[in-house]
Design a protein around this motif. Structure first.
Motif, PDB file in Angstrom:
ATOM      1  N   LEU A 211      30.414 -25.177 -25.277  1.00 16.46           N
ATOM      2  CA  LEU A 211      29.427 -25.295 -26.375  1.00 16.46           C
ATOM      3  C   LEU A 211      28.426 -24.155 -26.469  1.00 16.46           C
ATOM      4  O   LEU A 211      28.170 -23.708 -25.238  1.00 16.46           O
ATOM      5  N   GLY A 212      27.826 -23.847 -27.682  1.00 20.80           N
ATOM      6  CA  GLY A 212      26.965 -22.864 -27.713  1.00 20.80           C
ATOM      7  C   GLY A 212      25.787 -23.441 -28.604  1.00 20.80           C
ATOM      8  O   GLY A 212      25.992 -24.553 -29.365  1.00 20.80           O
ATOM      9  N   HIS A 213      24.635 -22.845 -28.610  1.00 19.36           N
ATOM     10  CA  HIS A 213      23.505 -23.262 -29.230  1.00 19.36           C
ATOM     11  C   HIS A 213      22.515 -23.416 -28.633  1.00 19.36           C
ATOM     12  O   HIS A 213      21.336 -22.809 -28.797  1.00 19.36           O
ATOM     13  N   LEU A 214      22.466 -24.404 -27.662  1.00 18.29           N
ATOM     14  CA  LEU A 214      21.261 -24.633 -26.904  1.00 18.29           C
ATOM     15  C   LEU A 214      21.141 -23.611 -25.533  1.00 18.29           C
ATOM     16  O   LEU A 214      22.292 -23.183 -25.028  1.00 18.29           O
ATOM     17  N   HIS A 215      20.068 -23.020 -25.232  1.00 16.65           N
ATOM     18  CA  HIS A 215      19.833 -22.080 -24.385  1.00 16.65           C
ATOM     19  C   HIS A 215      19.707 -22.292 -22.955  1.00 16.65           C
ATOM     20  O   HIS A 215      19.657 -21.439 -22.217  1.00 16.65           O
ATOM     21  N   GLY A 216      19.654 -23.507 -22.634  1.00 16.39           N
ATOM     22  CA  GLY A 216      19.734 -23.811 -21.111  1.00 16.39           C
ATOM     23  C   GLY A 216      21.068 -24.575 -20.706  1.00 16.39           C
ATOM     24  O   GLY A 216      21.839 -25.131 -21.463  1.00 16.39           O
ATOM     25  N   GLN A 217      21.479 -24.120 -19.698  1.00 16.36           N
ATOM     26  CA  GLN A 217      22.960 -24.535 -19.208  1.00 16.36           C
ATOM     27  C   GLN A 217      22.863 -25.982 -18.807  1.00 16.36           C
ATOM     28  O   GLN A 217      22.042 -26.559 -18.256  1.00 16.36           O
ATOM     29  N   GLN A 218      23.766 -26.892 -19.447  1.00 10.51           N
ATOM     30  CA  GLN A 218      23.932 -28.041 -19.504  1.00 10.51           C
ATOM     31  C   GLN A 218      25.272 -28.707 -19.144  1.00 10.51           C
ATOM     32  O   GLN A 218      26.291 -28.086 -19.826  1.00 10.51           O
ATOM     33  N   THR A 219      25.299 -29.769 -18.352  1.00 10.02           N
ATOM     34  CA  THR A 219      26.750 -30.442 -18.342  1.00 10.02           C
ATOM     35  C   THR A 219      26.528 -31.634 -19.099  1.00 10.02           C
ATOM     36  O   THR A 219      25.764 -32.731 -18.765  1.00 10.02           O
ATOM     37  N   LEU A 220      27.189 -32.154 -20.013  1.00  6.58           N
ATOM     38  CA  LEU A 220      27.020 -33.089 -20.770  1.00  6.58           C
ATOM     39  C   LEU A 220      28.162 -34.261 -20.464  1.00  6.58           C
ATOM     40  O   LEU A 220      28.121 -35.467 -20.544  1.00  6.58           O
ATOM     41  N   ALA A 221      29.382 -33.604 -20.239  1.00  5.93           N
ATOM     42  CA  ALA A 221      30.390 -34.418 -19.656  1.00  5.93           C
ATOM     43  C   ALA A 221      31.320 -33.425 -18.771  1.00  5.93           C
ATOM     44  O   ALA A 221      30.982 -32.020 -18.968  1.00  5.93           O
ATOM     45  N   GLU A 222      32.276 -33.714 -18.017  1.00  7.00           N
ATOM     46  CA  GLU A 222      32.903 -32.927 -17.090  1.00  7.00           C
ATOM     47  C   GLU A 222      33.572 -31.885 -18.111  1.00  7.00           C
ATOM     48  O   GLU A 222      33.644 -30.654 -17.582  1.00  7.00           O
ATOM     49  N   HIS A 223      34.063 -32.254 -19.231  1.00 11.16           N
ATOM     50  CA  HIS A 223      34.752 -31.285 -19.788  1.00 11.16           C
ATOM     51  C   HIS A 223      34.141 -30.641 -21.199  1.00 11.16           C
ATOM     52  O   HIS A 223      34.456 -29.825 -21.835  1.00 11.16           O
ATOM     53  N   LEU A 224      32.808 -30.996 -21.252  1.00 14.70           N
ATOM     54  CA  LEU A 224      31.763 -30.764 -22.562  1.00 14.70           C
ATOM     55  C   LEU A 224      30.560 -30.146 -21.584  1.00 14.70           C
ATOM     56  O   LEU A 224      29.700 -30.730 -21.274  1.00 14.70           O
ATOM     57  N   ARG A 225      30.326 -28.751 -21.948  1.00 12.86           N
ATOM     58  CA  ARG A 225      29.106 -28.134 -21.446  1.00 12.86           C
ATOM     59  C   ARG A 225      28.600 -26.961 -22.269  1.00 12.86           C
ATOM     60  O   ARG A 225      29.215 -26.416 -23.104  1.00 12.86           O
ATOM     61  N   TYR A 226      27.460 -26.878 -22.105  1.00 12.19           N
ATOM     62  CA  TYR A 226      26.849 -25.613 -22.648  1.00 12.19           C
ATOM     63  C   TYR A 226      26.538 -24.627 -21.741  1.00 12.19           C
ATOM     64  O   TYR A 226      26.260 -25.053 -20.394  1.00 12.19           O
ATOM     65  N   SER A 227      26.939 -23.354 -21.932  1.00  9.42           N
ATOM     66  CA  SER A 227      26.653 -22.261 -20.772  1.00  9.42           C
ATOM     67  C   SER A 227      24.850 -21.635 -20.959  1.00  9.42           C
ATOM     68  O   SER A 227      24.611 -21.218 -19.868  1.00  9.42           O
TER      69      SER A 227
END
Length: 379
Positions: A211-227
């Motif tokens: 995923l992109g758009h949010l500027h903080g690294q986050q894990t929403l699910a094991e397979h679903l992440r923002y860098s």
């Protein structure tokens, strides 16, 4: 297979008017070293490669050098546009770029056509979903319902159908605000009718979603992440630890994801207090070379405060004035001026802005100006 998940490079962005191209090239160029050290096969950029639809020549040059370094280190690159990019411009000569290992996935019509990356366990299908502006995308996708969730759901449905037909492992790039993500101040809103969220369940069934758009690294699910973004673009990111995801795909799909920290070219800090104290206090020595946001608490607004701060703190970029003992609430304009003559209104304005009433010389100037305005009105 090893994949490096990045997003939101925003090449060409400034920080409170300060050029960041040197810092951006330093951090992003270091991704090539990660590619070599970690034996990365694919680097993905999930939207907002550039900060604007028409980047200047310097930003394009920096981005070109960074991408060339990553390719020379041995990784393919897959890029999708975000809400800051121009999909049409970013995709220009995309067919030629793909021959050199740079895959620009910018067209809605092609979102279900993957980049196939082989490894010892067979191909991995990497799908790039460009940022979907709802009103434009719903016509291209044949969706009647309005909103981000509707168009992204249809886009993912098409991708999921292609994955099922191929029977391959799958990676999806998407630029969106997924429910549960935490925003910060440096992201441009993508709300339509007050709604911008997309449920995370839309992305179920894929091995990994970058995923992109949010500027903080986050894990929403094991397979679903923002860098997250590789560089901080607002003081709300001062506590972010900038990093990328190193994703491992095994023969059965996702085998794990680990953080790899990125260097901080210039730290962000905030200070508060009276101007003279800030300029003299030795406790502030450690932040002298940081980007600084300063809140001044002097009872009277200091003149030329930013320039004076920059003598000691050359990278001070933002100043606010919040005087000690200042008002906690504001009255409406009509309430503030009701029952007062022109001189009282002018004097109150000066005191509100500066923190102290006008001096006698200034008061004489205000009276002269009011009298001149009255004479002109009478004429």
């Amino acid at each position: 297979m090893r994949l490096l998940h990045t997003s939101d490079w925003h090449v060409g962005r400034t920080f409170h008017g300060r050029d960041l191209l040197v810092e951006q090239e330093s951090v992003l160029g270091g991704l090539a070293d990660l590619v070599s050290d970690e034996r990365v096969d694919v680097v993905v950029v999930a939207g907002d490669l550039f900060d604007r639809a028409v980047p200047n020549a310097e930003a394009v040059a920096v981005c070109t050098r960074v991408l060339e370094r990553i390719r020379a280190a041995g990784a393919r690159v897959v890029v999708t546009p975000g809400n800051h990019d121009s999909a049409a411009r970013l995709g220009l000569f995309g067919g030629f770029a793909a021959a050199g290992g740079l895959h620009l996935r910018t067209r809605i019509a092609d979102l279900a056509e993957p980049v196939l990356v082989p490894d010892a366990d067979g191909p991995v299908a990497v799908y790039g979903i460009p940022y979907l502006e709802p009103e434009t995308a719903r016509h291209a996708l044949g969706v009647a319902e309005r909103g981000h969730a509707a168009v992204l759901t249809e886009a993912v449905r098409r991708v999921r159908a292609d994955v099922a037909a191929r029977g391959t492992r799958s990676v999806v790039l998407a630029h969106a605000f997924v429910t549960g993500g935490e925003p910060c101040d440096s992201e441009r809103t993508i709300a339509v009718g007050g709604v911008q969220d997309v449920p995370g369940g839309v992305f179920d069934g894929f091995d990994y979603v970058a995923l992109g758009h949010l500027h903080g690294q986050q894990t929403l699910a094991e397979h679903l992440r923002y860098s997250g973004s590789p560089v901080a673009y607002s003081f709300s990111e001062a506590r972010h630890v900038k990093s990328v995801w190193l994703v491992e795909l095994g023969p059965e799909g996702l085998a794990g994801a680990e953080r790899r920290l990125l260097p901080v070219p210039r730290a962000l800090s905030t200070l508060g207090g009276r101007l003279d104290d800030l300029l003299l206090d030795p406790d502030h020595t450690p932040v002298e070379q940081h980007f600084l946001s300063v809140v001044l608490t002097d009872r009277v607004r200091p003149l030329d405060a930013l320039r004076r701060l920059q003598v000691r703190f050359p990278h001070a970029v933002h100043v606010e004035w919040r005087p000690e003992g200042g008002r906690t609430g504001e009255l409406r304009f009509g309430d503030r001026v009701r029952g007062r003559d022109d001189e009282e209104i002018a004097c109150c304005f000066v005191e509100d802005v500066r923190g102290e009433p006008p001096a006698e010389r200034e008061l004489a100037l205000l009276r002269a100006a009011i009298a001149a305005a009255a004479r002109e009105g009478d004429g």
